[in-house]
Motif scaffolding. Structure first.
Motif, PDB file in Angstrom:
ATOM      1  N   GLY A 132      -6.858  -7.169  11.719  1.00 32.13           N
ATOM      2  CA  GLY A 132      -7.475  -6.708  10.453  1.00 32.13           C
ATOM      3  C   GLY A 132      -6.643  -7.265   9.045  1.00 32.13           C
ATOM      4  O   GLY A 132      -5.877  -8.332   9.310  1.00 32.13           O
ATOM      5  N   PRO A 133      -6.895  -6.640   7.956  1.00 30.43           N
ATOM      6  CA  PRO A 133      -6.091  -7.273   6.647  1.00 30.43           C
ATOM      7  C   PRO A 133      -4.600  -7.118   7.003  1.00 30.43           C
ATOM      8  O   PRO A 133      -4.175  -6.358   7.736  1.00 30.43           O
ATOM      9  N   LYS A 134      -3.911  -7.829   6.286  1.00 27.71           N
ATOM     10  CA  LYS A 134      -2.731  -7.955   6.360  1.00 27.71           C
ATOM     11  C   LYS A 134      -1.830  -6.757   6.368  1.00 27.71           C
ATOM     12  O   LYS A 134      -2.406  -5.746   5.577  1.00 27.71           O
ATOM     13  N   ALA A 135      -1.166  -6.239   7.391  1.00 30.04           N
ATOM     14  CA  ALA A 135      -0.930  -4.943   7.805  1.00 30.04           C
ATOM     15  C   ALA A 135      -0.244  -4.004   6.631  1.00 30.04           C
ATOM     16  O   ALA A 135      -0.633  -3.061   6.358  1.00 30.04           O
ATOM     17  N   ALA A 136       0.907  -4.785   5.987  1.00 32.95           N
ATOM     18  CA  ALA A 136       1.495  -4.083   5.290  1.00 32.95           C
ATOM     19  C   ALA A 136       1.016  -3.645   4.053  1.00 32.95           C
ATOM     20  O   ALA A 136       0.621  -2.457   3.393  1.00 32.95           O
ATOM     21  N   ALA A 137       0.124  -4.642   3.519  1.00 40.41           N
ATOM     22  CA  ALA A 137      -0.480  -4.464   2.110  1.00 40.41           C
ATOM     23  C   ALA A 137      -1.648  -3.542   2.518  1.00 40.41           C
ATOM     24  O   ALA A 137      -1.968  -2.647   1.440  1.00 40.41           O
ATOM     25  N   PHE A 138      -2.256  -3.558   3.766  1.00 39.14           N
ATOM     26  CA  PHE A 138      -3.307  -2.418   3.878  1.00 39.14           C
ATOM     27  C   PHE A 138      -2.880  -1.101   3.921  1.00 39.14           C
ATOM     28  O   PHE A 138      -3.450  -0.500   3.544  1.00 39.14           O
ATOM     29  N   ILE A 139      -1.685  -1.044   4.717  1.00 38.52           N
ATOM     30  CA  ILE A 139      -1.078   0.335   4.822  1.00 38.52           C
ATOM     31  C   ILE A 139      -0.948   0.963   3.567  1.00 38.52           C
ATOM     32  O   ILE A 139      -1.192   2.032   3.016  1.00 38.52           O
ATOM     33  N   ASN A 140      -0.342   0.266   2.720  1.00 35.18           N
ATOM     34  CA  ASN A 140       0.292   0.781   1.527  1.00 35.18           C
ATOM     35  C   ASN A 140      -1.049   0.712   0.476  1.00 35.18           C
ATOM     36  O   ASN A 140      -0.751   1.838  -0.723  1.00 35.18           O
ATOM     37  N   ALA A 141      -2.065   0.330   0.728  1.00 30.28           N
ATOM     38  CA  ALA A 141      -3.204   0.487  -0.016  1.00 30.28           C
ATOM     39  C   ALA A 141      -3.902   1.890   0.373  1.00 30.28           C
ATOM     40  O   ALA A 141      -4.484   2.326  -0.506  1.00 30.28           O
ATOM     41  N   LEU A 142      -3.722   2.217   1.774  1.00 32.69           N
ATOM     42  CA  LEU A 142      -4.446   3.461   2.048  1.00 32.69           C
ATOM     43  C   LEU A 142      -3.611   4.690   1.603  1.00 32.69           C
ATOM     44  O   LEU A 142      -2.325   4.688   1.184  1.00 32.69           O
ATOM     45  N   GLU A 143      -4.016   6.079   1.592  1.00 32.97           N
ATOM     46  CA  GLU A 143      -3.586   6.843   1.134  1.00 32.97           C
ATOM     47  C   GLU A 143      -2.474   7.296   2.371  1.00 32.97           C
ATOM     48  O   GLU A 143      -2.675   7.500   3.637  1.00 32.97           O
ATOM     49  N   LYS A 144      -1.048   7.584   1.928  1.00 34.25           N
ATOM     50  CA  LYS A 144      -0.130   7.653   2.704  1.00 34.25           C
ATOM     51  C   LYS A 144      -0.161   8.975   3.684  1.00 34.25           C
ATOM     52  O   LYS A 144       0.053   8.524   4.915  1.00 34.25           O
ATOM     53  N   GLU A 145      -0.687   9.892   3.391  1.00 37.04           N
ATOM     54  CA  GLU A 145      -0.737  11.184   4.228  1.00 37.04           C
ATOM     55  C   GLU A 145      -1.818  10.736   5.267  1.00 37.04           C
ATOM     56  O   GLU A 145      -1.730  11.294   6.468  1.00 37.04           O
ATOM     57  N   PHE A 146      -2.806  10.066   4.769  1.00 36.84           N
ATOM     58  CA  PHE A 146      -4.068   9.626   5.855  1.00 36.84           C
ATOM     59  C   PHE A 146      -3.352   8.808   7.041  1.00 36.84           C
ATOM     60  O   PHE A 146      -3.589   9.060   8.257  1.00 36.84           O
ATOM     61  N   VAL A 147      -2.598   7.987   6.586  1.00 41.95           N
ATOM     62  CA  VAL A 147      -1.843   7.035   7.511  1.00 41.95           C
ATOM     63  C   VAL A 147      -0.855   7.797   8.629  1.00 41.95           C
ATOM     64  O   VAL A 147      -0.877   7.517   9.651  1.00 41.95           O
ATOM     65  N   ILE A 148      -0.075   8.505   7.849  1.00 42.45           N
ATOM     66  CA  ILE A 148       0.965   9.377   8.508  1.00 42.45           C
ATOM     67  C   ILE A 148      -0.020  10.151   9.969  1.00 42.45           C
ATOM     68  O   ILE A 148       0.658  10.216  10.865  1.00 42.45           O
ATOM     69  N   LYS A 149      -0.722  10.848   9.226  1.00 46.73           N
ATOM     70  CA  LYS A 149      -1.555  11.751   9.950  1.00 46.73           C
ATOM     71  C   LYS A 149      -2.219  10.913  11.293  1.00 46.73           C
ATOM     72  O   LYS A 149      -2.142  11.344  12.482  1.00 46.73           O
ATOM     73  N   ARG A 150      -2.772   9.939  10.875  1.00 46.19           N
ATOM     74  CA  ARG A 150      -3.281   9.301  11.984  1.00 46.19           C
ATOM     75  C   ARG A 150      -2.483   8.667  13.071  1.00 46.19           C
ATOM     76  O   ARG A 150      -2.762   8.618  14.265  1.00 46.19           O
ATOM     77  N   PHE A 151      -1.508   8.039  12.513  1.00 51.70           N
ATOM     78  CA  PHE A 151      -0.496   7.386  13.370  1.00 51.70           C
ATOM     79  C   PHE A 151       0.119   8.616  14.311  1.00 51.70           C
ATOM     80  O   PHE A 151       0.397   8.047  15.379  1.00 51.70           O
ATOM     81  N   ARG A 152       0.108   9.711  13.954  1.00 57.55           N
ATOM     82  CA  ARG A 152       1.160  10.920  14.760  1.00 57.55           C
ATOM     83  C   ARG A 152      -0.073  11.525  15.524  1.00 57.55           C
ATOM     84  O   ARG A 152       0.451  12.386  16.197  1.00 57.55           O
TER      85      ARG A 152
END
Length: 517
Positions: free
Chosen positions: A495-515
RNA sequence: GGGCUCGUAGCUCAGUCUGGUUAGAGCACCGGCCUUUUAAGCCGGGAGUCGGGGGUUCGAAUCCCCUCGAGCCCGCCA
């Protein structure tokens, strides 16, 4: 020197000093006016602009030949339109019934696109001019020198020669409206006799009859003579030896007794991958508005400004499209910074001729490439602007013009992703965590990333580096960790460059998804 | 048959009109970046007898002639 300036100088030296130079373009609106016709207009417009640039007055006239006959029924038009063949196209009804006529149907959207691209030529209609008797003198001259015209045209004709009963004009029958007429005689004065298939016949007085049209090969040079045209570009199909431009040069001199114009042959425009002429029957027509739905007008102009008319122009709507945007932004940056650059003058012209907004300082340049990612994350323009600011792509305080440009690019990027982006760059953020079998190492990796995100605000580069550190610490091949990241977010392996991609997403969303794994 | 455009680094091209220092760019490639690059990360590097031949010139990728190759146009058509 920029090619438009070269033409400007040639015009001045060939045509002499004038108060105002007239640059003409002309198109027959008998079908979609596509990006090739756009080249005709912008080439003319740029030469007119170049004349002004070196201190001369110029005008751009745009002749719509809506007095041309309706020749054939286009493929996407009702069959019964064959009834209209022979009428001038300004009299043929609009098949979609949204404009006054068949001609208007194609003229209106094209005029709009030209305006969006910063061009405001004087639009003139052949139908109105002929009916107002503008070309009456030229019709008289052409009829008087009929034999000379026949000889001249025949000397250029390869195949069948014109016979001695050929006339340089055609008559639209005042009774049935069609040009299914046959001229029988001209008395050498003002009396033109003809008969129509509909049964009507008369001897018309060419000083009064306003339904007589010069035939194309004569019509064109007649226009040059009448408007004292200095410059006109034409497609390479006209520019060939013995073609209508070539005979036009002879006719304007020998029949109308005026000096020839400065012409320019331009190459065709095509879509990358496609070749040959655009044609509505093949279905490969690209309209200016198609491009303008994904590209800003100044960037579109840039493509034509930087490509000499004689060079073929291949438009690309795939990944190369993004490169064009990058290139434009670089040229713009160069224009506004003061550092020494090789061939500064030339590159400055590229920008000056493209820029229609009159920016006084460098505007925001949200990278189109990154926008194409962001618009797939959110449709909220404000959030995109916030991300651009946070990621350092645009400055913290934006002017109104900056915001307008960013919002424009967002809209265009949305369209581009929807209409033309290759599958590879498309993705959809998954609302719910997909069913996945992740290894315990992969789960651990995601969990460590979310711990990190929770604690710290990292830049793209920092986050990127930390992802590698995490993968090393587990240890887990970085490739697998990345794959896991993309899988849980967008269900793809990359997908898109991972770091920029994660940073562009809402933090809580990513954390929740990863967990959630 | 007539005409146009193009032929320059592995690829895409700029530079040719107005001839003049060691022919440029992007991509690719190679190397480095605390032995990490997945939507073209940063820095650096190698790379071309400018399609071939002849001519003009003190000097030619650039001007002239010839030649080879590719693409395109030649009722109407951008």
């Amino acid at each position: 020197m920029h090619w438009a300036l070269t033409f400007a100088e040639r015009i001045i030296s060939q045509r002499g000093e004038k108060k105002e130079y007239v640059c003409e373009s002309g198109v027959t609106p008998s079908g979609h006016c596509h990006i090739g016709h756009f080249r005709e207009a912008i080439t003319t417009s740029l030469v007119a602009l170049a004349l002004k640039d070196i201190g001369y007055n110029s005008s751009h006239i745009y002749i719509w030949d809506d007095y041309d006959r309706f020749r054939k029924v286009p493929s996407n038009v009702p069959e019964n339109y064959s009834d209209y063949i022979g009428l001038p196209i300004y009299k043929v009804p609009d098949p979609e019934d949204c404009h006054d006529s068949f001609a208007d149907h194609f003229m209106e959207p094209f005029e709009k696109s030209l305006s969006e691209a910063g061009m405001e030529p004087d639009f003139l209609r052949a139908s109105e001019q002929y009916r107002a008797g503008v070309y009456r003198d030229n019709i008289k001259i052409s009829l008087d020198k009929r034999q000379k015209l026949i000889d001249l045209l025949n000397s250029q004709r390869g195949g069948e020669k014109l016979s001695s009963d050929w006339y340089p004009v055609s008559v639209y029958c005042p009774k049935c409206g069609k040009d299914t007429t046959k001229i029988t005689s001209f008395d050498g004065d003002y009396a033109l006799s003809y008969s129509c298939k509909c049964g009507f016949s008369e001897t018309a007085d060419i000083r009064k009859a306003n339904y007589i049209k010069l035939k194309w090969r004569v019509d064109w040079p007649s226009r040059w003579a009448h408007f004292d045209v200095d410059f006109e570009p034409y497609g390479k199909d006209h520019g060939t030896t013995g073609g209508s431009a070539d005979t036009g040069f002879k006719i304007i001199q020998e029949i109308f007794e005026k000096p020839p114009i400065v012409g320019a042959t331009y190459e065709f425009v095509s879509l990358k991958g496609a070749s040959g002429k655009m044609s509505s029957s093949i279905g490969n027509v690209v309209l200016p508005r198609d491009i303008l739905s994904v590209m800003e007008p100044d960037v579109l102009r840039y493509l034509f400004v930087k490509t000499k008319p004689a060079k073929e122009l291949k438009l690309s709507l795939d990944l190369d499209f993004l490169n064009v945007y990058d290139e434009f932004d670089r040229v713009e940056s160069t224009y506004f910074n003061n550092e020494e650059v090789n061939k500064r003058e030339k590159y400055d012209k590229l920008y000056e001729f493209s820029n229609i907004w009159g920016y006084k300082s460098k505007p925001s340049q949200p990278p189109f490439r990154f926008l194409s990612v962001l618009v797939q994350i959110t449709s909220d323009a404000q959030r995109i602007i916030d991300i651009l600011k946070k990621e350092g792509h645009v400055s913290k305080d934006l002017s109104e013009a900056d915001i307008e440009r960013i919002e424009t690019r967002i809209k265009l990027a949305e369209n581009w992703v929807k209409l033309y982006a290759p599958e590879m760059v498309k993705f959809e953020l998954l609302d719910t965590p997909p069913e996945l079998e992740l290894t315990s190492d992969e789960k651990k990796g995601l969990s460590l990333i979310s711990d990190l995100l929770e604690k710290e605000d990292l830049t793209d580069v920092e986050l990127h580096n930390r992802i590698y550190e995490i993968s090393k610490s587990i240890p887990l091949e970085p490739k697998k960790l990345f794959r896991a990241i993309y899988q849980v977010l967008i269900g793809k392996d990359s997908g898109p460059k991972a770091a920029a991609f994660i940073n562009a997403l809402e933090k809580e969303f990513v954390i929740k998804r990863f967990r959630s794994y």
